[in-house]
Design a protein around this motif. Structure first.
Motif, PDB file in Angstrom:
ATOM      1  N   ARG A  97     -20.662  -6.520 -27.754  1.00 36.08           N
ATOM      2  CA  ARG A  97     -19.836  -7.795 -27.343  1.00 36.08           C
ATOM      3  C   ARG A  97     -18.610  -7.676 -28.601  1.00 36.08           C
ATOM      4  O   ARG A  97     -17.420  -7.843 -28.277  1.00 36.08           O
ATOM      5  N   ARG A 100     -16.265  -4.890 -28.881  1.00 31.81           N
ATOM      6  CA  ARG A 100     -15.297  -4.608 -27.861  1.00 31.81           C
ATOM      7  C   ARG A 100     -14.368  -5.708 -28.281  1.00 31.81           C
ATOM      8  O   ARG A 100     -12.849  -5.224 -27.880  1.00 31.81           O
ATOM      9  N   ALA A 101     -14.510  -6.936 -28.498  1.00 29.96           N
ATOM     10  CA  ALA A 101     -13.588  -7.891 -28.721  1.00 29.96           C
ATOM     11  C   ALA A 101     -12.684  -7.405 -30.047  1.00 29.96           C
ATOM     12  O   ALA A 101     -11.563  -7.709 -30.154  1.00 29.96           O
ATOM     13  N   ASP A 109     -16.259   0.298 -23.611  1.00 26.67           N
ATOM     14  CA  ASP A 109     -16.133  -0.033 -22.342  1.00 26.67           C
ATOM     15  C   ASP A 109     -17.174   0.632 -21.578  1.00 26.67           C
ATOM     16  O   ASP A 109     -18.083   0.209 -20.812  1.00 26.67           O
ATOM     17  N   ALA A 112     -20.848  -0.253 -22.418  1.00 29.34           N
ATOM     18  CA  ALA A 112     -21.334  -1.469 -21.829  1.00 29.34           C
ATOM     19  C   ALA A 112     -21.336  -1.250 -20.206  1.00 29.34           C
ATOM     20  O   ALA A 112     -22.230  -1.935 -19.955  1.00 29.34           O
ATOM     21  N   ARG A 113     -20.780  -0.278 -19.603  1.00 27.46           N
ATOM     22  CA  ARG A 113     -20.787  -0.308 -17.922  1.00 27.46           C
ATOM     23  C   ARG A 113     -22.275   0.705 -18.010  1.00 27.46           C
ATOM     24  O   ARG A 113     -23.009   0.294 -17.300  1.00 27.46           O
TER      25      ARG A 113
ATOM     26  N   MET B   1      -8.770 -13.418 -23.965  1.00 30.47           N
ATOM     27  CA  MET B   1      -9.126 -12.156 -23.898  1.00 30.47           C
ATOM     28  C   MET B   1      -9.209 -11.964 -22.422  1.00 30.47           C
ATOM     29  O   MET B   1      -9.792 -12.451 -21.686  1.00 30.47           O
ATOM     30  N   ASP B   4     -11.018  -7.934 -19.174  1.00 30.98           N
ATOM     31  CA  ASP B   4     -11.893  -7.406 -17.949  1.00 30.98           C
ATOM     32  C   ASP B   4     -11.434  -7.523 -16.885  1.00 30.98           C
ATOM     33  O   ASP B   4     -12.304  -7.490 -15.555  1.00 30.98           O
ATOM     34  N   HIS B   7     -11.726  -4.935 -13.919  1.00 36.82           N
ATOM     35  CA  HIS B   7     -12.750  -4.465 -13.446  1.00 36.82           C
ATOM     36  C   HIS B   7     -13.482  -4.958 -12.336  1.00 36.82           C
ATOM     37  O   HIS B   7     -13.286  -6.120 -11.941  1.00 36.82           O
ATOM     38  N   PRO B  12     -18.360  -3.967 -17.132  1.00 37.12           N
ATOM     39  CA  PRO B  12     -19.103  -4.477 -18.296  1.00 37.12           C
ATOM     40  C   PRO B  12     -18.636  -6.095 -18.281  1.00 37.12           C
ATOM     41  O   PRO B  12     -17.738  -6.523 -17.636  1.00 37.12           O
ATOM     42  N   SER B  13     -19.750  -6.806 -18.724  1.00 36.50           N
ATOM     43  CA  SER B  13     -19.275  -8.143 -18.756  1.00 36.50           C
ATOM     44  C   SER B  13     -18.312  -8.518 -19.767  1.00 36.50           C
ATOM     45  O   SER B  13     -17.977  -7.653 -20.708  1.00 36.50           O
ATOM     46  N   ALA B  14     -17.785  -9.689 -19.648  1.00 40.69           N
ATOM     47  CA  ALA B  14     -16.664 -10.296 -20.359  1.00 40.69           C
ATOM     48  C   ALA B  14     -16.980 -10.238 -21.995  1.00 40.69           C
ATOM     49  O   ALA B  14     -18.109 -10.311 -22.192  1.00 40.69           O
ATOM     50  N   VAL B  15     -16.108 -10.039 -22.757  1.00 42.70           N
ATOM     51  CA  VAL B  15     -16.449  -9.899 -24.095  1.00 42.70           C
ATOM     52  C   VAL B  15     -16.212 -11.347 -24.877  1.00 42.70           C
ATOM     53  O   VAL B  15     -16.708 -11.348 -26.059  1.00 42.70           O
ATOM     54  N   ASP B 114     -25.443 -14.536 -13.844  1.00 47.70           N
ATOM     55  CA  ASP B 114     -25.585 -13.688 -12.977  1.00 47.70           C
ATOM     56  C   ASP B 114     -27.005 -13.682 -12.113  1.00 47.70           C
ATOM     57  O   ASP B 114     -26.916 -13.302 -11.089  1.00 47.70           O
TER      58      ASP B 114
END
Ligand SMILES: Nc1nc2c(ncn2[C@@H]2O[C@H](COP(=O)(O)OP(=O)(O)OP(=O)(O)O)[C@@H](O)[C@H]2O)c(=O)[nH]1
Ligand SMILES: [Mg+2]
Lengths: 224, 227
Positions: A97, A100-101, A109, A112-113, B1, B4, B7, B12-15, B114
């Motif tokens: 996390r 990625r930020a 990405d 993470a997927r 941000m 995402d 997607h 992927p989940s938000a950062v 989730d």
């Protein structure tokens, strides 16, 4: 390669969850194996040559672009304790996390997927290093250094150890960190041609057993 | 941000504290509760759950310092079903986990959405800490600072980030004021001086109307969040 990027990634304040983990120090303190600076140093030295070397090799391999899925499976195989596997994935997710930020990248990405609940932290660290424009050496340094800086700062809190003594321990371990990083980078590069079997599998049984004991405590300061 | 937005649900989940979930839906409002040890944060969370659970889909994240006591109290009191309560381990430093390194808390709120979502509201309780502990804007949308009359009636005067900047200041345990010699009028005047127009609620959870004013404030926050 930007040296400043390395400092960002290696900074103990990089917000990736490490502050809540003691790297086994909390259990070792309770068991009487860490009682002061000297025993902290021995604990860290052992950790560096075992868990630290494995983590640094995984990070180096990930940083040169080895498939993260294979590396994650190799990390699982090298982590006997289920509690440590959970902790490594949690920390991997938190690092993912933050990375990625910080350094948005397609590879992060994708990771993470592939691992929405987290891959092993050293693997994520290697991919994060790539995203930050860093290489195998820098990734290995981050992993090796983290393997001892975490227990050292945790011990300051656990034993009210003099923070200067704890930092002195880290400074005295620096030559060993250099050695471990050299071996880790070689191993990580060998994985490219030779597969994950090239990774070291140095284990510290007492760390693994301690992690299981610690995970069962009702009252603890650190998550691992 | 907004990394995402493109997607799908499987992405992927938000950062970060994106207002939307990976599938594009609006995420739950997150409200943080901080304040000194024992001021009544968990009791306020429990009372809020009881007051709001019929009208809202709720979950709670607790940040205990070295136990799971807050989570266990909420479970024992059965204020919510167990799958709606998550404990985050904070490594001896609760303010780090809510302010400087919020990654574990973000994971907890996202996992709750989730697993038991959709949710309207997630309450995040910090472990009891000092007067400087505040929540990151990356973690919560609004924060409540809970102090009590027994901790000394000079706390509002002392100020500090929690007392001064929290979106709501709650002065709890007013029922104890006569016993500990706390001057509620003085606390109110000091709080007003520190906070100007920001709201303050005096409450006792031991008597009617209990958490009513705080629950009303939460409802208003939710209305604003949805607008
Ligand atoms: N008399 C009185 N007691 C209260 C009130 N609210 C809470 N308490 C009591 O105060 C004690 C502490 O309350 P908690 O809700 O656990 O406090 P907390 O802020 O969550 O504490 P930590 O999480 O340990 O920092 C408990 O015994 C509560 O029952 C109140 O309005 N009046
Ligand atoms: Mg509490």
């Amino acid at each position: 390669m930007s040296r400043a990027a390395l400092l960002v990634l290696a900074d103990g304040r990089f917000p990736a969850g490490g502050h809540a983990h003691s790297g086994g120090a909390e259990e070792a303190v309770k068991a009487g194996r860490i009682t002061g600076a000297a025993s902290l140093e021995e604990f860290c030295r052992g950790r560096l040559h075992t868990a630290g070397l494995v983590a640094a090799s995984l990070a180096a391999a990930a940083a040169v672009g080895v498939d993260a899925v294979a590396l994650d499976a190799a990390a699982d195989a090298r982590t006997a304790s289920p509690a440590l596997r959970v902790a490594a994935r949690k920390l991997g997710r938190q690092l993912m996390r933050a990375a990625r930020a910080t350094w948005p990248s397609g590879e992060l990405d994708e990771l993470a997927r592939r691992f929405p609940k987290g891959a092993h932290q050293p693997v994520v660290l290697g991919v994060a290093a790539r995203a930050a424009g860093l290489g195998a050496v820098e990734a290995a340094y981050c992993a090796a250094y983290e393997s001892v800086s975490g227990p050292a700062s945790a011990t300051v809190r656990l034993l009210s150890l003099d923070p200067f003594d704890a930092t002195g321990v880290l400074a005295r371990l620096a030559p060993t960190v250099d050695l471990v990083v050299d071996r880790a980078v070689e191993a990580g590069r060998r994985v490219v041609g030779g597969g994950v079997e090239e990774l070291p599998a140095g284990a510290a049984p007492l760390l693994e057993i301690g992690a299981e004991v610690h995970a069962a405590w009702a009252v603890r300061l650190f998550a691992s | 941000m907004h990394l995402d937005h493109a997607h799908t649900h499987n992405g992927p989940s938000a950062v970060s504290a994106d207002a939307h979930r990976p599938d594009g839906s609006r995420r739950a409002l997150r409200i943080g509760l901080g304040g000194p040890v024992g001021s009544g944060k968990t009791a306020t969370v429990a009372a809020l759950c009881r007051a709001l659970r019929e009208e809202l889909s709720l979950a709670v994240v607790t940040n205990d310092i070295y136990t799971r006591e807050d989570a266990e109290f909420l479970l024992r009191e059965a204020v919510l079903p167990p799958e709606r309560i998550t404990a985050v381990e904070t490594g001896a430093c609760p303010h780090t986990a809510i302010r400087d390194d919020i990654s574990a808390n973000l994971e907890a709120v996202e996992d709750l959405e989730d697993e038991v979502g959709p949710l309207d509201l997630i309450l995040v309780e910090s472990g009891g800490d000092n007067l400087t502990a505040t929540f990151s804007k990356g973690l919560v949308d609004a924060q409540i600072f809970v102090i009590d009359v027994a901790g000394g009636d000079d706390i509002p005067r002392k100020g500090g980030p929690g007392v001064t900047t929290a979106d709501l200041l709650v002065v709890n345990k007013t029922d104890l004021a006569p016993y500990v010699g706390s001057d509620l009028a003085r606390m109110a005047a000091d709080a007003k001086a520190q906070r100007a127009e920001l709201p303050v609620v005096f409450q006792s959870l031991r008597s009617e109307p209990g958490v009513r004013d705080v629950a009303d404030w939460v409802r208003a926050q939710l209305t604003a969040w949805r607008a």
